[in-house]
Write an enzyme that holds these catalytic residues in place. Structure first.
Site, mmCIF file in Angstrom:
data_model
loop_
_atom_site.group_PDB
_atom_site.id
_atom_site.type_symbol
_atom_site.label_atom_id
_atom_site.label_comp_id
_atom_site.label_asym_id
_atom_site.label_seq_id
_atom_site.Cartn_x
_atom_site.Cartn_y
_atom_site.Cartn_z
ATOM 1 N N SER A 108 0.731 -1.210 -0.052
ATOM 2 C CA SER A 108 -0.067 -0.100 -0.007
ATOM 3 C C SER A 108 0.886 1.315 -0.180
ATOM 4 O O SER A 108 0.685 2.243 -0.814
ATOM 5 C CB SER A 108 -0.961 0.071 1.007
ATOM 6 O OG SER A 108 -0.260 -0.294 2.333
ATOM 7 N N HIS A 130 5.662 -13.207 6.783
ATOM 8 C CA HIS A 130 5.834 -11.643 6.499
ATOM 9 C C HIS A 130 6.935 -11.501 5.419
ATOM 10 O O HIS A 130 8.057 -12.457 5.299
ATOM 11 C CB HIS A 130 6.276 -10.991 7.860
ATOM 12 C CG HIS A 130 6.005 -9.514 7.485
ATOM 13 N ND1 HIS A 130 6.999 -8.585 6.938
ATOM 14 C CD2 HIS A 130 4.936 -8.574 7.694
ATOM 15 C CE1 HIS A 130 6.421 -7.462 6.993
ATOM 16 N NE2 HIS A 130 5.234 -7.392 7.320
ATOM 17 N N ARG A 150 3.931 -5.351 16.372
ATOM 18 C CA ARG A 150 2.408 -4.835 16.610
ATOM 19 C C ARG A 150 1.370 -5.681 17.377
ATOM 20 O O ARG A 150 0.638 -5.546 17.847
ATOM 21 C CB ARG A 150 2.032 -4.422 15.007
ATOM 22 C CG ARG A 150 2.821 -3.351 14.678
ATOM 23 C CD ARG A 150 2.483 -2.989 13.184
ATOM 24 N NE ARG A 150 2.868 -4.175 12.170
ATOM 25 C CZ ARG A 150 2.547 -4.237 10.957
ATOM 26 N NH1 ARG A 150 1.837 -3.125 10.336
ATOM 27 N NH2 ARG A 150 3.126 -5.343 10.358
ATOM 28 N N ASP A 190 -1.911 -8.853 11.587
ATOM 29 C CA ASP A 190 -3.183 -9.249 10.960
ATOM 30 C C ASP A 190 -3.728 -10.470 11.944
ATOM 31 O O ASP A 190 -5.113 -10.787 11.959
ATOM 32 C CB ASP A 190 -3.575 -9.570 9.782
ATOM 33 C CG ASP A 190 -3.069 -8.261 8.882
ATOM 34 O OD1 ASP A 190 -3.628 -7.135 9.323
ATOM 35 O OD2 ASP A 190 -2.609 -8.445 7.751
HETATM 36 C C1 LIG Z 1 -0.146 -6.060 7.251
HETATM 37 C C2 LIG Z 1 0.516 -7.106 6.301
HETATM 38 O O1 LIG Z 1 0.259 -7.014 5.073
HETATM 39 S S1 LIG Z 1 1.143 -8.435 7.055
HETATM 40 C C3 LIG Z 1 1.006 -9.647 5.836
HETATM 41 C C4 LIG Z 1 -0.572 -10.116 5.909
HETATM 42 N N1 LIG Z 1 -0.644 -11.256 4.948
HETATM 43 C C5 LIG Z 1 -0.905 -12.516 5.431
HETATM 44 O O2 LIG Z 1 -1.143 -12.744 6.681
HETATM 45 C C6 LIG Z 1 -1.161 -13.818 4.638
HETATM 46 C C7 LIG Z 1 -0.346 -14.977 4.815
HETATM 47 N N2 LIG Z 1 0.761 -14.747 4.701
HETATM 48 C C8 LIG Z 1 1.510 -14.869 3.323
HETATM 49 O O3 LIG Z 1 0.758 -15.098 2.422
HETATM 50 C C9 LIG Z 1 2.841 -14.612 3.100
HETATM 51 O O4 LIG Z 1 3.714 -14.772 4.324
HETATM 52 C C10 LIG Z 1 3.297 -13.295 2.823
HETATM 53 C C11 LIG Z 1 2.385 -12.680 1.569
HETATM 54 C C12 LIG Z 1 3.020 -12.219 3.986
HETATM 55 C C13 LIG Z 1 4.898 -12.987 2.523
HETATM 56 O O5 LIG Z 1 5.105 -13.654 1.457
HETATM 57 P P1 LIG Z 1 6.487 -14.084 1.136
HETATM 58 O O6 LIG Z 1 7.594 -12.925 1.453
HETATM 59 O O7 LIG Z 1 6.491 -14.598 -0.459
HETATM 60 O O8 LIG Z 1 6.846 -15.111 2.215
HETATM 61 P P2 LIG Z 1 7.877 -16.343 1.887
HETATM 62 O O9 LIG Z 1 9.156 -15.847 1.399
HETATM 63 O O10 LIG Z 1 8.054 -16.898 3.419
HETATM 64 O O11 LIG Z 1 7.189 -17.498 1.240
HETATM 65 C C14 LIG Z 1 7.849 -18.576 0.864
HETATM 66 C C15 LIG Z 1 6.785 -19.649 0.594
HETATM 67 O O12 LIG Z 1 6.290 -20.049 2.089
HETATM 68 C C16 LIG Z 1 4.668 -19.531 1.838
HETATM 69 N N3 LIG Z 1 4.024 -19.158 2.939
HETATM 70 C C17 LIG Z 1 4.341 -17.925 3.238
HETATM 71 N N4 LIG Z 1 3.570 -17.573 4.448
HETATM 72 C C18 LIG Z 1 2.703 -18.630 4.589
HETATM 73 C C19 LIG Z 1 1.635 -18.998 5.175
HETATM 74 N N5 LIG Z 1 1.360 -17.907 6.155
HETATM 75 N N6 LIG Z 1 0.810 -19.901 5.181
HETATM 76 C C20 LIG Z 1 1.441 -20.820 4.416
HETATM 77 N N7 LIG Z 1 2.383 -20.740 3.397
HETATM 78 C C21 LIG Z 1 2.971 -19.514 3.700
HETATM 79 C C22 LIG Z 1 4.575 -18.981 0.552
HETATM 80 O O13 LIG Z 1 3.189 -18.721 -0.081
HETATM 81 C C23 LIG Z 1 5.714 -19.265 -0.260
HETATM 82 O O14 LIG Z 1 5.248 -20.504 -0.878
HETATM 83 P P3 LIG Z 1 5.586 -20.993 -2.482
HETATM 84 O O15 LIG Z 1 7.115 -21.149 -2.540
HETATM 85 O O16 LIG Z 1 4.735 -22.061 -2.725
HETATM 86 O O17 LIG Z 1 5.112 -19.705 -3.352
HETATM 87 O O1 LIG Z 2 5.278 -4.665 5.698
HETATM 88 C C1 LIG Z 2 4.704 -5.121 4.725
HETATM 89 O O2 LIG Z 2 5.237 -5.792 3.728
HETATM 90 C C2 LIG Z 2 3.478 -5.406 5.285
HETATM 91 C C3 LIG Z 2 3.093 -4.995 6.712
HETATM 92 O O3 LIG Z 2 3.152 -5.697 7.530
HETATM 93 C C4 LIG Z 2 2.375 -3.844 6.562
HETATM 94 O O4 LIG Z 2 2.398 -2.871 5.418
HETATM 95 O O5 LIG Z 2 1.908 -3.166 7.779
#
Ligand SMILES: CC(=O)SCCNC(=O)CCNC(=O)[C@H](O)C(C)(C)COP(=O)(O)OP(=O)(O)OC[C@H]1O[C@@H](n2cnc3c(N)ncnc32)[C@H](O)[C@@H]1OP(=O)(O)O
Ligand SMILES: O=C([O-])CC(=O)C(=O)O
Length: 462
Positions: free
Chosen positions: A267, A343, A352, A400
């Site tokens: 964002s 993350h 947080r 989250d």
């Molecule tokens: C405020 C925010 O934005 S905080 C983030 C909120 N999002 C979530 O909680 C959704 C669940 N989490 C995720 O999908 C991921 O951890 C993300 C999108 C936040 C970060 O993604 P990345 O930086 O790519 O994570 P990472 O390098 O650890 O990923 C490696 C693998 O682990 C998987 N993985 C990462 N987190 C998770 C999870 N919570 N559950 C299952 N698998 C996961 C990825 O999908 C990826 O799989 P792939 O190789 O098959 O594509």
């Molecule tokens: O930092 C990030 O990529 C996601 C996150 O936790 C936020 O935007 O608050």
């Protein structure tokens, strides 16, 4: 005995230093104005002395891996450390909790004091915080045409789509756009941008509350803004929960600590990218909201509640670690992510998350809440399961994982609305960057992209 992964909940530390406070009577605009030449000078110095200095390398994995780890953006208000989490101008969340002024009668830091810190790099005085609250409430009435726009939307349209549309429509009154058309000088951009940004943040509570009313309580009369309340106090009042002091305090904390998370998150980066074209702050932030609305980013807080409720339905009253573990494996084996975990940068439990959990621990009524207990029991086992699953680089909870369960407990149960609250908050960091990008004269963002063939060719010749 099942192995559990324990997450240490540190007590609030005494801040190591008293952070530099703003002169108590200085206005927000003057505080920014005073800092602009200092930052401009620093940028000039960096350009003159280090423009050609290498501070990192670009690997193929950066280019094809979502630019993870690439140091490629200037963002001054906060920096994310993978182990320790976010620092706002060097202050940790516990530092901010200790130093940033609260609302009258409250204990939690508020949006205004966080906004002041982000914009100026200084901790505001109590008087400055109150003046900013009053300024925002005076700007905070929603224009009639935006009310009509929101009222005309179907209740089935996702609240985040409505929020993005409402924010974009506010650009009808953009002072930056009007001034640009008149031909103001580049050195003056920041002032019109600041005015737009303050108008935008001030109107978010009324806009977000209007969406809530239309989707969940159609036809219900809405309270008017109270000039004696802070931004979040008014937001909660307009939502119809004004008599719930605990929810108000929770949302003050929530909105202050979700405000900024350095520049690379989807964002913030979107707001910066769009703003770099000199799109006005409303259009820039509207774009950011549509990034926040994705389930891998802000929408994860909605998804967490949906997922935890489905878990509760499936496992019923027998809430044991083993049953939760089974449910986690079922989610992972069906190819879905566990929402609220993992993350892009963090490699530890999100501070947080810890701050919001500490809020839960401080309120006896929250400790007995079934949904809060379920969330807590889930994070007692989820990191272990995710480690065993072996894919995610960070098996710990992000913010989250917990932000929605307190809202649910206090009766704000419509979880499709939760990302809107995040959207009210994230404006704090995005508008700060928009003001500073104009004050520093940052250029249009335009990285180089490569085709698959070009990557292969470059990699082979490297
Ligand atoms: C405020 C925010 O934005 S905080 C983030 C909120 N999002 C979530 O909680 C959704 C669940 N989490 C995720 O999908 C991921 O951890 C993300 C999108 C936040 C970060 O993604 P990345 O930086 O790519 O994570 P990472 O390098 O650890 O990923 C490696 C693998 O682990 C998987 N993985 C990462 N987190 C998770 C999870 N919570 N559950 C299952 N698998 C996961 C990825 O999908 C990826 O799989 P792939 O190789 O098959 O594509
Ligand atoms: O930092 C990030 O990529 C996601 C996150 O936790 C936020 O935007 O608050």
């Amino acid at each position: 005995m099942m192995r559990q992964t324990c997450i240490r909940m540190p007590a609030r530390p005494i801040a190591a230093r008293l952070y530099c406070r703003s002169l108590s009577t200085q206005s927000l605009k003057d505080a920014i104005k005073e800092t602009i030449p200092v930052k401009q000078e620093q940028l000039k110095r960096i350009k003159a002395q280090h423009a050609g200095t290498t501070i990192g390398e670009v690997k193929v994995e950066n280019v094809i891996g979502g630019m993870r780890g690439l140091k490629a953006m200037l963002w001054d208000s906060s920096v994310l450390d993978p182990e320790k989490g976010i620092r706002f101008h060097g202050l940790s969340i516990p530092d901010c909790q200790q130093q940033l002024p609260a609302a009258p009668g409250g204990k939690e830091m508020i949006a205004e004091s966080m906004l002041w810190l982000l914009l100026t790099g200084k901790v505001p005085s109590e008087a400055q915080t109150r003046t900013l609250s009053r300024d925002l409430v005076e700007r905070g009435t929603l224009p009639n045409y935006v009310e009509k726009l929101i009222d005309s939307l179907p209740a089935t349209l996702h609240p985040m789509t409505q929020l993005g549309m409402g924010v974009a429509a506010l650009n009808h009154d953009s002072l930056f756009q009007a001034a640009y058309e008149k031909g103001i000088k580049k050195s003056e951009y920041w002032e019109a941008t600041l005015e737009d940004c303050l108008n935008l943040i001030s109107r978010l509570p009324a806009l977000a509350a209007r969406i809530y009313r239309n989707v969940y309580n159609p036809g219900k009369a809405m309270e008017s803004l109270d000039k004696n309340l802070d931004l979040v106090g008014n937001y909660v009042r307009l939502l119809g929960f004004g008599d719930n002091h605990s929810l108000t305090e929770y949302l003050r904390l929530y909105i202050a600590l979700h405000g900024d998370h350095e520049g690379g998150n989807a964002s913030a980066h979107t707001a910066h990218l769009v703003g770099s074209t000199l799109s006005d702050p409303y259009l820039s932030y509207s774009a950011a909201l549509f990034a926040l609305a994705g389930p891998l980013h802000g929408l994860a807080n909605q998804e967490v509640l949906r997922w935890q409720m489905a878990m509760q339905t499936e496992i019923g009253s027998d809430v044991t670690h083993d049953r939760i573990k089974e449910y986690l494996w079922k989610t992972l084996k069906s190819g879905q992510v566990v929402p609220g975990y993992g993350h892009g940068v963090l490699r530890n439990p999100d501070p947080r998350f810890i701050a919001l959990q500490q809020f839960c621990d401080s309120k006896p009524e929250l400790q007995d809440s079934p949904i809060i207990q379920l969330v807590k029991k889930t994070y007692e086992v989820a990191p272990g399961v995710l480690k065993e699953h072996g894919k995610t680089k960070n098996p710990y909870p992000n913010v989250d994982a917990t932000s929605g369960c307190v809202l649910y407990h206090y009766g704000l149960t419509q979880f499709k609305y939760y990302t809107v609250i995040f959207g009210v908050s994230r404006a704090l960091g995005c508008i700060t960057q928009l003001v500073w990008a104009r004050a520093l004269g940052l250029p249009l963002e335009r990285p180089k992209s490569l085709s698959l063939d070009a990557i292969e060719k470059l990699a082979k010749s490297a």
